[in-house]
Structures are given as C-alpha cells and as structure tokens.
Scaffold this motif. Sequence first.
Motif, PDB file in Angstrom:
ATOM      1  N   ASP A 177      26.476  25.419   2.496  1.00 53.96           N
ATOM      2  CA  ASP A 177      26.002  24.030   2.619  1.00 53.96           C
ATOM      3  C   ASP A 177      24.765  23.788   1.760  1.00 53.96           C
ATOM      4  N   LEU A 178      23.811  24.711   1.850  1.00 57.24           N
ATOM      5  CA  LEU A 178      22.588  24.542   1.050  1.00 57.24           C
ATOM      6  C   LEU A 178      22.898  24.655  -0.437  1.00 57.24           C
ATOM      7  N   GLY A 179      23.773  25.596  -0.773  1.00 52.58           N
ATOM      8  CA  GLY A 179      24.136  25.790  -2.176  1.00 52.58           C
ATOM      9  C   GLY A 179      24.811  24.558  -2.756  1.00 52.58           C
ATOM     10  N   LEU A 180      25.689  23.939  -1.976  1.00 51.97           N
ATOM     11  CA  LEU A 180      26.368  22.730  -2.463  1.00 51.97           C
ATOM     12  C   LEU A 180      25.353  21.599  -2.697  1.00 51.97           C
ATOM     13  N   ARG A 181      24.314  21.579  -1.867  1.00 51.66           N
ATOM     14  CA  ARG A 181      23.295  20.536  -2.035  1.00 51.66           C
ATOM     15  C   ARG A 181      22.593  20.656  -3.385  1.00 51.66           C
ATOM     16  N   TYR A 182      22.406  21.910  -3.836  1.00 47.20           N
ATOM     17  CA  TYR A 182      21.614  22.115  -5.054  1.00 47.20           C
ATOM     18  C   TYR A 182      22.415  22.674  -6.236  1.00 47.20           C
ATOM     19  N   GLY A 183      23.709  22.824  -6.054  1.00 53.02           N
ATOM     20  CA  GLY A 183      24.520  23.331  -7.169  1.00 53.02           C
ATOM     21  C   GLY A 183      24.446  24.837  -7.351  1.00 53.02           C
ATOM     22  N   LEU A 184      24.205  25.553  -6.262  1.00 53.69           N
ATOM     23  CA  LEU A 184      24.117  27.022  -6.320  1.00 53.69           C
ATOM     24  C   LEU A 184      25.348  27.646  -5.655  1.00 53.69           C
ATOM     25  N   PRO A 185      26.125  28.435  -6.387  1.00 60.60           N
ATOM     26  CA  PRO A 185      27.300  29.074  -5.780  1.00 60.60           C
ATOM     27  C   PRO A 185      26.899  30.136  -4.754  1.00 60.60           C
TER      28      PRO A 185
END
Length: 295
Positions: free
Chosen positions: A161-169
Amino acid sequence: MADTDDLKESTSFHPEIPQQSAAFFLKGANALGWGMQNRLSRIFSPASGRTVMLAIDHGYFLGTTTGLERIDLTILPLVPYADSLMLTRGILRTVIPPTTPASIVLRVSGGSSILKELSNEEIAVDIEDSLRLNVCALAVQVFVGGEFERQSIINMTRMVDLGLRYGLPTLGVTAVGKDMARDARYFRLATRICAELGAQYVKTYYVEQGFDTVCASCPVPIVMAGGKKIPELDALTMAWRAVQEGAAGVDMGRNIFQSEAPVAMIQAVRAVVHENQTPQQAFALYRTLQRQARG
Ligand code: R5P
C-alpha cells in the motif's frame, strides 16, 4: 523568460507515424505507474528481462555472517557486476558509496534474530527513509505456514500500500520454516499469495521438480534465492535451470560471496542469467577469471 524572437514554425508532426505505446517488458507490470516501472527497469535489465541481485542483507537477523564481516573489503569489488544490491539501510548508509550505479532493494522487515522465532517480524523501516535513500524496491519476508504467518503477510500488504502511494515496488520474500517441505506445491502457494496480495515481484527458492509450475502460476516475476553455499558448478546449474524454467533472474548471496573467487563467480552468474550461457560455459568462465585473478 525564454527568448521568443524569431521562433521557428513547427513542422515535424509526422501524422503518418502513430505514437508508439509499447508494453512493459516485465510480466504483470503493465498496469503499474511510471515511477514503479522505472524503478523495476533499474532492477531488471530491459535488454534481457532478467536481473542479478546480490543479497547481502543476512545481518538483519544473523549478525556477522561469513563473507560479510567486512563488506567494504569483500562486497564492494562485486558491486560493479550486480544489477541490484539487496541490503539493510545500516549497511547502505555506512558502507555503500552513494555513487554506486547498482539499484538498491532495501530490506524493510525485521525485528527477530536467530536466537528467537524468525517469523516474528514487523516493518522496520519508514517509507520516508526508503524514499530518502532513493531505493528501487522494498523487501519484506513472508512466512507462509510460519508461526507469525498472518503478521508477516500483513507486513507485506502494508508495504504494498505504501509502495503504491509513492511508486516503490515491493518484493515478497518467501521464507521457509525449518519443518516445512521445500517443494513446488509449497512455493506455488507462497509465491501466489505474495502476488495476489500485491507484491510486484517475488523471491523464492529453486526446487528440482516443478519449478516451472511455480513461475508459470505466479503472475509477477520470480527471482531465485541462492540458499546455502554449494559447489560453484552446482550453483551455476541451479541458476541456469531457474531462468530456463521461467525465473526472471536470481537474488543470490552466499553462493557468490562465500565462493572461492567471488568476483569470478558473480560474472559467471551474469553469463548464465543475461547471456543464457550453459552452466559448463559459465563454469569455464569462472575458472578462467579465477586463474587471471591469481595472476
Ligand atoms: C532471506 O532470508 C534473506 O533475504 C537472506 O539474507 C538472503 O536473501 C539470503 O541469500 P542467500 O540464501 O543466497 O545467501
């Protein structure tokens, strides 16, 4: 303000040439945003579609590990041959030069040691710190069937979820408990759970029987974990089989840095992964490079 005198008339519209809209080269990644695809392209080579990740994160639960006592002395010479380094933020900040061209996959789960139950992990790095460190992916251990199975899976979904927010796989790392069978059925279960719950790629072990079914049934790329140190030719054979059976590369640690000739070994692994060299060809390369290094 830009100089606006004598602006040239625009003419190069080429209406007869449709703008290209190429599919992204990694499976399961077409619907991801630009930032995430860009980061994945720094881990996986767009030319081969594969990666050689060097795993040196063992200290997060093992402390000092054979071959990693002095990362500055033993690992930095390997870095030019790695597409990606998988490590902790402690080692990244203290030992790895920020000029390194290798992409960084940051170990973000932790909280247990070999003295206690390993599956009792939490998320141990703030997403803001991952962004500050300019990493390309976040690695979370997932203990399917382990004592803290649910907690480890939720660690991963929180990172997704956090990765999707910032574009981090997010890389889901399948960990096998001591008493669990290491077979294709188990790895199909574990890798599929990681992918279904949003991991953009998954790390898992090789199995002799049915590894192709593990890769085929996982809708995102799989990278093969190295595991305990085995003879160089055997490790190259395992890596070769893994990529031939569908893995999008390897994430190897001990079989590279505990090798008799680590710089030669990582180059031999690259030959298998990126150039489809056979294990025998890559082993011959390993021997040649080893001899050259001895002088
Ligand atoms: C998995 O548990 C961790 O990420 C390890 O520290 C690492 O990936 C293991 O690498 P290898 O088994 O190839 O030494």
